[in-house]
Structures are given as C-alpha cells and as structure tokens.
Design a protein around this motif. Structure first.
Motif, PDB file in Angstrom:
ATOM      1  N   ARG A  30       0.672  -1.246  -0.032  1.00  0.00           N
ATOM      2  CA  ARG A  30      -0.079   0.064  -0.018  1.00  0.00           C
ATOM      3  C   ARG A  30       0.833   1.398  -0.060  1.00  0.00           C
ATOM      4  N   LYS A  31       1.823   1.002   0.687  1.00  0.00           N
ATOM      5  CA  LYS A  31       2.736   2.433   0.670  1.00  0.00           C
ATOM      6  C   LYS A  31       3.475   2.552  -0.657  1.00  0.00           C
ATOM      7  N   PHE A  32       4.028   1.346  -1.214  1.00  0.00           N
ATOM      8  CA  PHE A  32       4.475   1.443  -2.528  1.00  0.00           C
ATOM      9  C   PHE A  32       3.655   2.138  -3.497  1.00  0.00           C
ATOM     10  N   ALA A  33       2.116   1.678  -3.351  1.00  0.00           N
ATOM     11  CA  ALA A  33       1.322   2.285  -4.359  1.00  0.00           C
ATOM     12  C   ALA A  33       0.967   3.630  -4.055  1.00  0.00           C
ATOM     13  N   GLU A  34       0.946   3.910  -2.810  1.00  0.00           N
ATOM     14  CA  GLU A  34       0.952   5.545  -2.546  1.00  0.00           C
ATOM     15  C   GLU A  34       2.040   6.371  -3.035  1.00  0.00           C
ATOM     16  N   SER A  35       3.099   5.964  -3.197  1.00  0.00           N
ATOM     17  CA  SER A  35       4.339   6.695  -3.595  1.00  0.00           C
ATOM     18  C   SER A  35       4.078   6.633  -5.134  1.00  0.00           C
ATOM     19  N   LEU A  36       3.751   5.907  -5.790  1.00  0.00           N
ATOM     20  CA  LEU A  36       3.408   5.783  -7.292  1.00  0.00           C
ATOM     21  C   LEU A  36       2.392   6.781  -7.432  1.00  0.00           C
ATOM     22  N   ASN A  37       1.361   6.784  -6.742  1.00  0.00           N
ATOM     23  CA  ASN A  37       0.150   7.706  -6.905  1.00  0.00           C
ATOM     24  C   ASN A  37       0.473   8.847  -6.803  1.00  0.00           C
ATOM     25  N   GLU A  38       1.183   9.476  -5.891  1.00  0.00           N
ATOM     26  CA  GLU A  38       1.554  10.866  -5.636  1.00  0.00           C
ATOM     27  C   GLU A  38       2.567  11.337  -6.758  1.00  0.00           C
ATOM     28  N   PHE A  39       3.268  10.800  -7.399  1.00  0.00           N
ATOM     29  CA  PHE A  39       4.567  11.385  -8.053  1.00  0.00           C
ATOM     30  C   PHE A  39       3.942  11.475  -9.419  1.00  0.00           C
ATOM     31  N   LYS A  40       4.254  12.924  -9.989  1.00  0.00           N
ATOM     32  CA  LYS A  40       3.548  13.453 -11.248  1.00  0.00           C
ATOM     33  C   LYS A  40       4.883  13.807 -12.163  1.00  0.00           C
ATOM     34  N   PHE A  41       4.861  13.466 -13.226  1.00  0.00           N
ATOM     35  CA  PHE A  41       6.032  13.810 -14.293  1.00  0.00           C
ATOM     36  C   PHE A  41       5.997  15.200 -14.705  1.00  0.00           C
ATOM     37  N   GLN A  42       6.930  15.641 -14.824  1.00  0.00           N
ATOM     38  CA  GLN A  42       7.122  16.960 -15.675  1.00  0.00           C
ATOM     39  C   GLN A  42       7.846  17.007 -16.809  1.00  0.00           C
ATOM     40  N   CYS A  43       7.172  17.272 -18.038  1.00  0.00           N
ATOM     41  CA  CYS A  43       7.967  17.017 -19.071  1.00  0.00           C
ATOM     42  C   CYS A  43       8.378  18.443 -19.742  1.00  0.00           C
ATOM     43  N   ILE A  44       9.422  18.248 -20.591  1.00  0.00           N
ATOM     44  CA  ILE A  44       9.941  19.534 -21.247  1.00  0.00           C
ATOM     45  C   ILE A  44       8.868  20.183 -22.277  1.00  0.00           C
ATOM     46  N   GLY A  45       8.422  21.350 -22.349  1.00  0.00           N
ATOM     47  CA  GLY A  45       7.624  21.691 -23.266  1.00  0.00           C
ATOM     48  C   GLY A  45       6.099  22.075 -22.560  1.00  0.00           C
ATOM     49  N   ASP A  46       5.507  22.803 -23.583  1.00  0.00           N
ATOM     50  CA  ASP A  46       4.028  23.334 -22.986  1.00  0.00           C
ATOM     51  C   ASP A  46       3.071  22.282 -23.317  1.00  0.00           C
ATOM     52  N   ALA A  47       3.120  21.156 -23.735  1.00  0.00           N
ATOM     53  CA  ALA A  47       2.152  20.274 -23.878  1.00  0.00           C
ATOM     54  C   ALA A  47       2.964  18.665 -23.943  1.00  0.00           C
ATOM     55  N   GLU A  48       1.935  17.694 -23.841  1.00  0.00           N
ATOM     56  CA  GLU A  48       2.564  16.529 -23.773  1.00  0.00           C
ATOM     57  C   GLU A  48       1.996  15.764 -24.894  1.00  0.00           C
ATOM     58  N   THR A  49       2.544  14.569 -25.556  1.00  0.00           N
ATOM     59  CA  THR A  49       2.045  13.600 -26.549  1.00  0.00           C
ATOM     60  C   THR A  49       1.126  12.796 -25.847  1.00  0.00           C
ATOM     61  N   ASP A  50       0.490  12.029 -26.560  1.00  0.00           N
ATOM     62  CA  ASP A  50      -0.507  10.982 -26.157  1.00  0.00           C
ATOM     63  C   ASP A  50       0.437   9.991 -25.572  1.00  0.00           C
ATOM     64  N   ASP A  51       1.534   9.677 -25.937  1.00  0.00           N
ATOM     65  CA  ASP A  51       2.735   8.747 -25.191  1.00  0.00           C
ATOM     66  C   ASP A  51       3.036   9.363 -24.053  1.00  0.00           C
ATOM     67  N   GLU A  52       3.533  10.445 -23.775  1.00  0.00           N
ATOM     68  CA  GLU A  52       3.877  11.082 -22.553  1.00  0.00           C
ATOM     69  C   GLU A  52       2.604  11.073 -21.712  1.00  0.00           C
ATOM     70  N   ILE A  53       1.511  11.301 -21.997  1.00  0.00           N
ATOM     71  CA  ILE A  53       0.368  11.391 -21.193  1.00  0.00           C
ATOM     72  C   ILE A  53       0.058   9.916 -20.598  1.00  0.00           C
ATOM     73  N   CYS A  54       0.251   9.021 -21.500  1.00  0.00           N
ATOM     74  CA  CYS A  54       0.070   7.655 -21.243  1.00  0.00           C
ATOM     75  C   CYS A  54       1.283   7.178 -20.120  1.00  0.00           C
ATOM     76  N   ILE A  55       2.300   7.428 -20.458  1.00  0.00           N
ATOM     77  CA  ILE A  55       3.422   7.238 -19.524  1.00  0.00           C
ATOM     78  C   ILE A  55       3.243   8.215 -18.207  1.00  0.00           C
ATOM     79  N   ALA A  56       2.920   9.183 -18.175  1.00  0.00           N
ATOM     80  CA  ALA A  56       2.689   9.984 -17.017  1.00  0.00           C
ATOM     81  C   ALA A  56       1.426   9.357 -16.188  1.00  0.00           C
ATOM     82  N   LYS A  57       0.497   8.617 -16.766  1.00  0.00           N
ATOM     83  CA  LYS A  57      -0.566   7.999 -16.079  1.00  0.00           C
ATOM     84  C   LYS A  57      -0.182   6.559 -15.696  1.00  0.00           C
ATOM     85  N   SER A  58       1.081   6.188 -15.945  1.00  0.00           N
ATOM     86  CA  SER A  58       1.238   4.876 -15.624  1.00  0.00           C
ATOM     87  C   SER A  58       1.409   4.454 -14.103  1.00  0.00           C
ATOM     88  N   LEU A  59       2.039   5.498 -13.805  1.00  0.00           N
ATOM     89  CA  LEU A  59       2.335   5.111 -12.134  1.00  0.00           C
ATOM     90  C   LEU A  59       0.923   4.976 -11.319  1.00  0.00           C
TER      91      LEU A  59
END
Length: 767
Positions: A58-87
């Motif tokens: 549960r702690k491990f899952a919590e850690s994953l759920n709290e982290f958010k990716f920050q990508c370079i640029g003002d927008a994300e591709t579908d692939d980057e959104i998919c990866i960002a949601k993966s956690l």
C-alpha cells in the motif's frame, strides 16, 4: 505547465532568467532523486517483509500515485500522457492485488531495484557532479573576469594581450562546461520517462506470473500494458532522435560559438559594469542589462552570478544618447557613456570585450544592423514544386508501389547519397529523363525512396510551409484526437494549391505503404518518424524546435490515417482567421498580373514548350513531344472552326483526377518517358492544323475524365490561354457556370463572367 526548454544559446548570455529555468530543472532532478530513493526503499521492504506485505504494498502504491511527471515543453504527446498516467495505473493494480496475498516474486531485485539504482547512480549522480563542476567554473570565471576588467589600460600592450588570452581561455572553458551541464540535465529529464517506468512495468509483469489471482487481473491490465509498451518505445525512439539532434546542435555551438549566439534586431542584453561614484571614490558594479530598440528602453538588474540570486531592484530608463569612451579618457577599457531622457547625469558602462562593446553600440545608435544568423534564409532549395517535380514524384511513387511496397524498412533504410542525387539529377533533367528506367535493378528501392525524401528536403521551404508550421504543431497539441484531426483538416486547406496537391499525393502513397505494414514493418507511427521532420522542418534550429519533433510526427500520422477525410472533404467553414480563409477561395484572374499562358497547363513529364516551339506549332511545323502514347492515338476529331492555331501546347496534359485526386493512376511503365509512340512523331503539318486532341492523356486515362451534366459548375485544374475567339482563357481555380457537353469531342461548353465558350474537357473537374 511543464519544464521550460534550456536553450544552448542562453549559456552564453547566462541571464537571470536562464538561471531560474536551470534551477527549476535542478529542483525537478532533486525531486526525482528523492522519489527514486523512496521507491527503492519501498521495493526492498516489499521483498523482505513478507509478514508486512500488505502494508508495504500500500505504501509503495501510494508513492506511485503521488508522483507526477514534468515534461519539457508546454504540451505532452499521447505517449507522454500515457506514461505519466502509468504510475497511477500501477498503484491501482497493487491495491487490487492486496486482497490476494501470495509469496513475493523471486527476481524482483533484478527487474526493479537494480535498474532504479543504476539510473540514480549513473544518471542523476552524473548530473549532480556536472552541477558541482558548473558552479565551480562559474565562480572561477566570474573571479577571473572581474580581475581582468580591473586591469588598468596603462599597462603594457603585451601584458594586456596576455591577460585577454587568459580570460578568453577561462571564458571558453566556462561556456563548454555550461553547455555540457545543460545537455546532461535535459538528458536525465528525458531519460526518466522510461528508465524507471520500464523496470516498474517488468516488476508488475513478474507479479502476474507468481500470483494466481494476478492472472485474471493481468488480462484486464493487458490493454493498458500494450499501450504503455508502445508509448515507452515511441518515447524511446523519439528520445534517441531528439538526443542526436540536440547533441549535434551542442557540437555545432562548441565548434562555432559566435555563429550560434542569439542576436536580435530588437533587443540587446548581457552583463555590463556600471560606474558608481560615491564621495571621492568610484566603484564598478555588475548589472544584467537589457536594451529594447523600439521603445529605446534600458533595463538594469543588479545580479551576482556566483550567489545565483538578485541583489537589487530592477531599474529602467529611456535612452537618449550613447557615446563611445576613448581609452585615454578613462582607465578602464571597453567603456561607453549613455544618457537617459528620464534620468539625470551620464552613466558610464564597461562591456566585457571590444566585440561586446561594438554590439552594444550598434544596438543603441542603430548605425549598423545586427547580424542575422538565420541560416535557413540563406539556403535555397535545389528543386521547385512545379510540373517537373510532380511528375518525378509520381513516377518514383509508382516504382515503389509496383516494385517494393513490401520491402522491409521502406523509407527508413536510406540509400547511398551519391546514387540518390544521381537518380534525382537524371530524372529532373529533360535531356536524360528518358534514359532512366525505374523498373531496372540498377535502381534499388532504397535509392528511389531516398530520392523522394531528398526532393522534399531540397524544396526552398518545407512542403507544409514555414507559415503554418506552428499552426500544425499547436493542432497536434490539442486535448483530443477529433479536435486535432479537425484543426489539421482546416490548416491543410490553407496551404497553397501546389503544396496541398503534393501533400495529397504523398500521404495517399504513405497510407498505401502503411497498409502493408505486416510485410514492410512500416506502421503509421514509423512513417511519421521518417517524414515528420521533413514535411514540417522548423525555420530555426533550437532545442525547443527539436522537442517539437514528436508533434511533427503526430501531424503526419493524422494525415496518413485520415487521408480521405482531410483531402477529399472541405473543412467546416468559419474555423480560421479571415486572411487565411482567403486561401480557400478559387483563384480569380485578379490574382494574376499577366494573362494566363499555355505554359501553365499540365505539361509532359519534363518538356516545357519554348516560345519558338509555340511559333512552330502555329506555323504547322512538326512538333516532337516527349510523352508518347502507349498505343496508337485514335483519329483526331476536327478542331472547332478548323482553326490551325487551335492546337494546344505540344506537351500533353496530365489529368488531375486520375493522377492527383483519385490515386496514382500512373503510366504503367516505370520509364520516366515512354518510347513506344514513335509513329506520332511524324505528324504532318496538315494533321496538326486539323486536330486538337480529344484527350490530352493516354487512352487509359480517359475513363477518369468527369462526365458532363448540363447546368453544373466546374473548376479549372490548370490554366489555359485561348487560341481562338470561340475558346475561353482562364487560370487554375476559375469556376465556370452552366457547363455541359459541346458538339466538339473532347471539349465542354461553359460560361465565365457572362461569356460562353469552349473549355478543354480534361482541364476541369465538376464541383
């Protein structure tokens, strides 16, 4: 909003804004480092503490759920959104598995802990070491510069030259360290998108193997897992491409730093030392100064690079005059005086070098223009988007589709550069085009495909134009797929007619290539990677532009997947600025300063009639055409009014409907010109004077000529100049009213601007 891109050119300015942007990247790296350490700790607890497995998970899952990716640029591709949601997806899976405890996976340490530790040690630690080196060099450079600038101008010339050389060496070393640090920081930011998400994916796959209940959950997870794997692979591929581009740009800047400095016509900025006089003593204080040419506004910020923070408030004034200080009038070198309209007194400033002073002087008094280093504007394409180019591309595409549509790595595998240039040179030359046989084994498929790409790259501007490049990128950044398609659909119809026709031809071919992806392994995504940077190359080579390559690829993918909708249907009106909507209207005669000429009609593959040839036609002299029919041409109908001058240009027209709008109905032979119509070369003057061809195409193409229906409208595909009073002159895009069949075979009758006359049937399409 994601992290701002770090431009290499900013390393030379070393402005406060650049330091702020760099600091945001450093904070993100620290945040990532802490997260990875916590993740490793949690992972070990999960493996070792079987009795407390539920709590650890549960702690491990919590850690994953709290982290958010920050990508370079003002927008994300579908692939980057998919990866960002993966956690968050992973966290949900772990919470579901909590109810069905079983033994811990045996190889979790190898697939999860070690890769994360390796990423942290090899990448983040390397970035930290680079930061230490950068901070050390910053301090060293600033100290050396201050010491150097404090030298008296009365020193011996040799001593001054030696001091200049030393400070230049220190400055160059500081710039190199700065470039390397910026490169490393952005590399780690990009790597983290897959270097520790992929181990997590492997860890979860291991859980599915060892958990009985996990098998059922894995089936539900399988769809996202597939998408994520593709997203990671796409992101990795884009990273490799982006990294090589960025590294190449960094290398260019290292080799020629002066050629890549950001120089603007409107602003000048950099560090200056300002003389401040206080009670019988004067001191020199370092400011970061910015000058805007248009309002003539000077802004000064007291800033210390060594401490990395602002020391004083911003001060600004309007420039009145700028005067160079002579060496004998002041002890310091590189000095100049400025006066302000809204500030009393003269301000003495010291530049960092003689060259720096020259740039400041030029900017402030406008005596010399600032150099423009935009190399794209200096280079011109070797080819043009004309009839010759269209025919060459059509023949090359036909060769690819008939000979090598199933060849693996089509368009991704490049041909030998010398062979590619040789093929394109022969194909574009009217003297040698007839000798090029594309069905011969002499020309490999990779050579032909590379010739298509080379042609597109050598155009003076990209096929999708510099003007709309940013519009296409913004469209690809829209929130949902339908909005992207709709916007790109609209922008495509803003393109110039020739550009849109060539894009239609190319994307239809690429859709055909993608339909054979099981054999050639070239999916729509792969073709997007190949053609995105070619069709949408930016006007400026910057890090931010390189980061947008992934969105260029998305635009090409949308064009391929939605080819029929985008090119066959008109977009919904009212979607763009008024000035851009004008591009959708038919081009009228008012857009041409000269009367339409027969040379604007569709020509043969490479033959452009000269003035003398047209005179020979009118005098009924034999004309040699470079495009012969594949079978003997049927008897020609009697031309209207038996006018000898009614013969069109000696070059046969290429039907737009058969070769452009409705596919690649190309000549079946791969030869760039046909050679089996020699009997047509001997037409007599009598035949020339009596015949205007029923169709300007070979017989096979006639079936695609639109059937006329009384009272319909038609649009001109090509320009035509009347050669008889019964014919109509028009330009491409002209709309005719009340178009219907005439008594003359191969001709239509229609009304233009109140005048009724004859129109060549294969020069128009019905609307």
């Amino acid at each position: 909003m994601g992290l701002p891109a770090l431009e290499f050119s900013d390393c030379y300015l070393d402005s406060p804004q650049f330091r702020d942007r760099l600091k945001s990247h450093e904070l993100e790296l620290d945040k990532t480092n802490k997260f990875i350490k916590e993740l490793i700790k949690d992972g070990k607890a999960l493996i070792q503490a079987l009795k407390n497995l539920s709590t650890a998970k549960r702690k491990f899952a919590e850690s994953l759920n709290e982290f958010k990716f920050q990508c370079i640029g003002d927008a994300e591709t579908d692939d980057e959104i998919c990866i960002a949601k993966s956690l968050q997806e992973f966290a949900g899976v772990l919470q579901n598995l909590e109810d069905e405890r079983t033994r811990m996976i045996e190889n979790a340490n190898d697939v999860l802990i070690m890769p994360l530790e390796r990423f942290r040690k090899e990448q983040i630690s390397a970035a930290k070491e680079a930061k230490k080196k950068y901070d050390k060099e910053t301090e060293k450079y600033c100290a050396a510069l201050e010491k150097h600038l404090s030298l008296s101008a009365k020193k011996k010339e040799a001593h001054l030259h030696e001091a200049d050389s030393q400070v230049d060496h220190v400055r160059q070393h500081f710039y190199e360290v700065s470039l390397e640090y910026v490169f490393k920081v952005q590399e780690v930011q990009e790597r983290k998108m897959f270097d520790f998400v992929e181990p997590l994916l492997a860890f979860l796959q291991g859980l599915f193997t060892y958990y009985h209940h996990g098998y059922e959950l894995a089936k539900d997870f399988n769809h996202f897992k597939t998408d994520l794997t593709i997203s990671i692979q796409n992101t990795r591929n884009r990273f490799e491409s982006t990294r090589s581009e960025v590294e190449c740009l960094m290398r260019k800047m290292k080799e020629n730093p002066h050629e890549h400095k950001s120089i603007s016509h409107d602003t000048m900025e950099g560090y200056l030392f300002v003389q401040e006089k206080r009670s019988f003593v004067s001191t020199w204080v370092k400011y970061y100064c910015t000058y805007h040419r248009e309002p003539k506004r000077v802004t000064m910020v007291l800033f210390d690079q060594k401490s990395g923070g602002k020391v004083g408030e911003e001060e600004s004034f309007t420039l009145k005059s700028c005067t160079r200080r002579k060496t004998d009038s002041i002890e310091k070198r590189f000095c100049f005086d400025v006066e302000g309209v809204d500030r009393s007194g003269v301000i003495t400033m010291q530049a960092l070098s003689e060259e720096d002073r020259r740039l400041w002087m030029e900017a402030m008094d406008g005596r010399e223009p600032v150099y423009n280093l935009n190399r794209d504007s200096q280079s011109e394409g070797m080819v043009q988007l004309d009839v010759v180019g269209f025919n060459v591309v059509k023949k090359l595409i036909y060769a690819v589709e008939t000979r090598g549509i199933d060849e693996q790595g089509l368009y991704r595998i490049v041909g030998v550069n010398s062979r590619v240039q040789n093929l394109l040179g022969l194909a574009m030359d009217p003297k040698t085009c007839a000798d090029v046989e594309l069905d011969s084994t002499e020309w490999e498929i990779k050579t032909i495909t590379s010739a298509i790409k080379f042609y597109l790259r050598m155009l003076p501007a990209p096929l999708m134009t510099y003007q709309y490049q940013r519009s296409f990128i913004k469209a690809a950044k829209r929130d949902n797929q339908e909005a992207r398609i709709t916007e790109i659909h609209r922008i495509v119809h803003w393109l110039p007619e020739k550009n849109r026709q060539m894009l239609d031809l190319l994307t239809k071919h690429l859709a055909n290539v993608a339909s054979h992806h099981q054999q050639n392994l070239m999916t729509v995504a792969n073709l997007g990677v190949v053609f995105g940077p070619t069709l949408l190359r930016p006007q400026e080579e910057t890090v931010a532009a390189i980061m947008d390559i992934k969105f260029q690829n998305i635009v090409v993918e949308i064009l391929i997947e939605n080819h029929e909708r985008i090119f066959k249907d008109m977009p919904v009106p009212g979607g763009g600025p008024a000035n851009l909507q004008l591009n959708l209207q038919p081009r009228r005669r008012s857009t041409e300063s000269k009367a339409p000429s027969c040379s604007e009609r569709p020509l043969t593959l490479f033959h452009t009639p000269t003035h003398s040839q047209k005179v020979e036609e009118r005098n009924s002299v034999v004309v040699n055409s470079t495009l012969e029919l594949q079978q003997p041409q049927p008897a020609q109908a009697k031309a209207p009014h038996n006018n000898p001058s009614a013969t069109p240009s000696s070059s046969a027209a290429v039907n737009h409907n058969s070769s452009g709008s409705h596919g690649h109905s190309l000549t079946p032979r791969n030869s760039l010109t046909s050679t089996d119509g020699d009997q047509d070369r001997g037409l007599t003057a009598r035949q020339n004077s009596q015949s205007r061809p029923n169709s300007l195409l070979n017989p096979k193409s006639r079936t695609s000529i639109p059937t006329s229906i009384p009272g319909r409208q038609a649009r001109a595909l090509y320009a035509c100049k009347a050669e008889h009073h019964s014919e109509l002159s028009f330009i491409a895009g002209t709309t005719f009213e009340n178009v219907h069949s005439s008594r003359e075979p191969g001709w239509l009758e229609g009304t233009l601007d109140g005048r009724t006359g004859l129109i060549p049937e294969n020069y128009v399409e019905f609307v």
